[in-house]
Design an enzyme around this catalytic site. Structure first.
Site, PDB file in Angstrom:
ATOM      1  N   ARG A 160       0.852  -1.196   0.000  1.00  0.00           N
ATOM      2  CA  ARG A 160       0.000   0.000   0.000  1.00  0.00           C
ATOM      3  C   ARG A 160       0.883   1.239   0.000  1.00  0.00           C
ATOM      4  O   ARG A 160       0.621   2.209  -0.698  1.00  0.00           O
ATOM      5  CB  ARG A 160      -0.946   0.005   1.222  1.00  0.00           C
ATOM      6  N   TYR A 206     -16.958  17.205 -14.356  1.00  0.00           N
ATOM      7  CA  TYR A 206     -17.391  15.815 -14.492  1.00  0.00           C
ATOM      8  C   TYR A 206     -18.412  15.474 -13.391  1.00  0.00           C
ATOM      9  O   TYR A 206     -18.228  15.880 -12.238  1.00  0.00           O
ATOM     10  CB  TYR A 206     -16.148  14.919 -14.378  1.00  0.00           C
TER      11      TYR A 206
HETATM   12  C1  LIG Z   1     -14.114   9.730 -16.176  1.00  0.00           C
HETATM   13  C2  LIG Z   1     -13.697  11.024 -15.605  1.00  0.00           C
HETATM   14  C3  LIG Z   1     -13.413  11.161 -14.235  1.00  0.00           C
HETATM   15  C4  LIG Z   1     -13.588  10.016 -13.254  1.00  0.00           C
HETATM   16  O1  LIG Z   1     -12.668   9.000 -13.479  1.00  0.00           O
HETATM   17  P1  LIG Z   1     -12.940   7.434 -13.166  1.00  0.00           P
HETATM   18  O2  LIG Z   1     -11.690   6.791 -13.643  1.00  0.00           O
HETATM   19  O3  LIG Z   1     -14.169   7.039 -13.940  1.00  0.00           O
HETATM   20  O4  LIG Z   1     -13.158   7.310 -11.701  1.00  0.00           O
HETATM   21  C5  LIG Z   1     -12.970  12.391 -13.779  1.00  0.00           C
HETATM   22  N1  LIG Z   1     -12.829  13.448 -14.609  1.00  0.00           N
HETATM   23  C6  LIG Z   1     -13.107  13.349 -15.936  1.00  0.00           C
HETATM   24  C7  LIG Z   1     -12.930  14.552 -16.806  1.00  0.00           C
HETATM   25  C8  LIG Z   1     -13.545  12.147 -16.475  1.00  0.00           C
HETATM   26  O5  LIG Z   1     -13.839  12.078 -17.785  1.00  0.00           O
END
Ligand SMILES: *Cc1c(COP(=O)(O)O)cnc(C)c1O
Length: 376
Positions: free
Chosen positions: A45, A97
């Site tokens: 970890r 997002y």
């Molecule tokens: C997909 C995405 C995330 C989240 O990432 P995950 O790997 O799905 O947890 C964050 N920011 C943006 C711009 C994304 O497209």
């Protein structure tokens, strides 16, 4: 080292023990100590050699000094927010997002970390939203699905004047086209699930900084909360990143042709792409990034029409996510942005008939024929 060379030779690119040109996947959870307290790795970890190879690689290609790998983009973003404390306030881009919006408003609020969403392309609005307890500005550029652009150098200036930590989600541009740390950002985050992995086969998140104190604190949080990326997924990401340069070049060329085709098509009403001269963020984006990327959105007259198009495409696969070798198509108002009330969606410009595409590296003629058939 130039960019494409860096993706292949930066970080730890081979195994010093065997000479293998690919970093081994170390599935060990613990490591033998030479004497009490004498070790290179202690417990996986805290540190794992395969993850470390990836962390050194992302630090190099984002022009930072320290990288951190997490089990998802959201785990990475959560760890970054955990740098702050109860009573602190964060400013964030208003169309971040959806998962970032959710973790800020429904999880971090439980720990009394407060957030205000603001149009970060409007500097006056950003300045006006700063409070005495504001500690950070969190920006995404380009955004999803309307590809809104924020001026990173200008926001870096505001952050510096006010002693704020400047965080950039660089998922859409990737380190091939944009390096926010060189433009004044303090922290870069990635959903490596997208372009960095590039093959729709791994979920991962990355963070990069170039400040020793921030790096120490982030490692402390990563080790304390434990949302680390496993060795197999770390290896997959290292492999994906090796081809990031050629993928982004091909995606750029395909997307330009597709956007031109869409712009000229009578069934298409609006096209959103920062590479278009009339896009409001075109100039700013051109000044801070080397390419416009593979994400574009367009509107058709109605949601029924949009749903018909989504049924007909053959190579553009109907799916969430983005940034992979295969082209994807989606309907944000019913998919990624369905949790936003329709009235608010319309205010943001996310119309009922808004279609989003993530362009892949198929032959562009096949992609164009695919859209032509679907739009007919
Ligand atoms: C997909 C995405 C995330 C989240 O990432 P995950 O790997 O799905 O947890 C964050 N920011 C943006 C711009 C994304 O497209």
């Amino acid at each position: 080292m130039r960019k494409k060379t860096k993706f292949i030779h930066a970080g730890i690119s081979r195994d010093p023990y065997t000479g293998a040109v690919s970093v081994p996947v170390h599935h060990a959870s613990t490591f033998k100590q030479d004497g009490v307290g004498h070790f290179k790795y202690e417990y996986a970890r805290t540190g794992n050699p395969t993850r470390e190879a990836l962390e050194k690689l992302i630090a190099d290609i984002e022009e930072g000094t320290h990288g951190f790998a997490f089990a998802s983009g959201m785990a990475a973003i959560t760890a970054v927010i955990q740098l702050f404390s109860a009573g602190d306030h964060i400013l964030a881009t208003d169309d971040v997002y959806g998962g970032t919006f959710r973790v800020l408003t429904k999880v971090m609020n439980r720990f009394h970390i407060d957030v205000t969403f603001v149009d970060t392309s409007d500097l006056d609005a950003v300045r006006a939203s700063i409070r005495p307890n504001t500690k950070a500005i969190y920006v995404e550029t380009p955004t999803n699905p309307l590809l809104k652009i924020t001026d990173l150098r200008a926001i870096a200036g505001v952050a510096r004047e006010n002693g704020l930590t400047f965080i950039v989600d660089n998922t859409f541009s990737t380190p091939y086209w944009q390096n926010p740390l060189t433009l004044g950002a303090d922290i870069v985050v990635h959903s490596a699930t997208k372009y960095l992995g590039g093959h729709s086969d791994v979920v991962a998140g990355l963070v990069v900084v170039r400040n020793e104190a921030l790096a120490e604190d982030l490692h402390f949080i990563q080790n304390s909360t434990g949302g680390i990326l496993g060795p197999q997924d770390s290896w997959l990401l290292i492999r994906g990143i090796k081809t990031l340069g050629i993928r982004m070049e091909e995606i750029e060329s395909n997307t330009k042709q597709i956007v031109d085709f869409l712009s000229a098509h009578p069934a298409v009403e609006k096209v959103y792409y920062p590479g278009l001269i009339h896009h409001p963020g075109h100039k700013v984006h051109s000044s801070q990034a080397g390419g416009f990327g593979g994400m574009a959105s367009f509107t058709v007259s109605s949601q029924e029409k949009a749903l018909e198009i989504l049924k007909k495409t053959r190579y553009f696969t109907l799916a969430e996510s983005l940034g992979a070798v295969e082209s994807l198509i989606s309907l944000p108002p019913l998919m990624t942005h369905a949790s936003i009330p329709r009235e608010r969606r319309l205010e943001l410009g996310i119309e009922d008939g808004l279609i989003r595409i993530s362009v892949g590296i198929e032959d562009v003629e096949d992609l164009l024929e695919d859209l032509e058939n679907a739009l007919r």
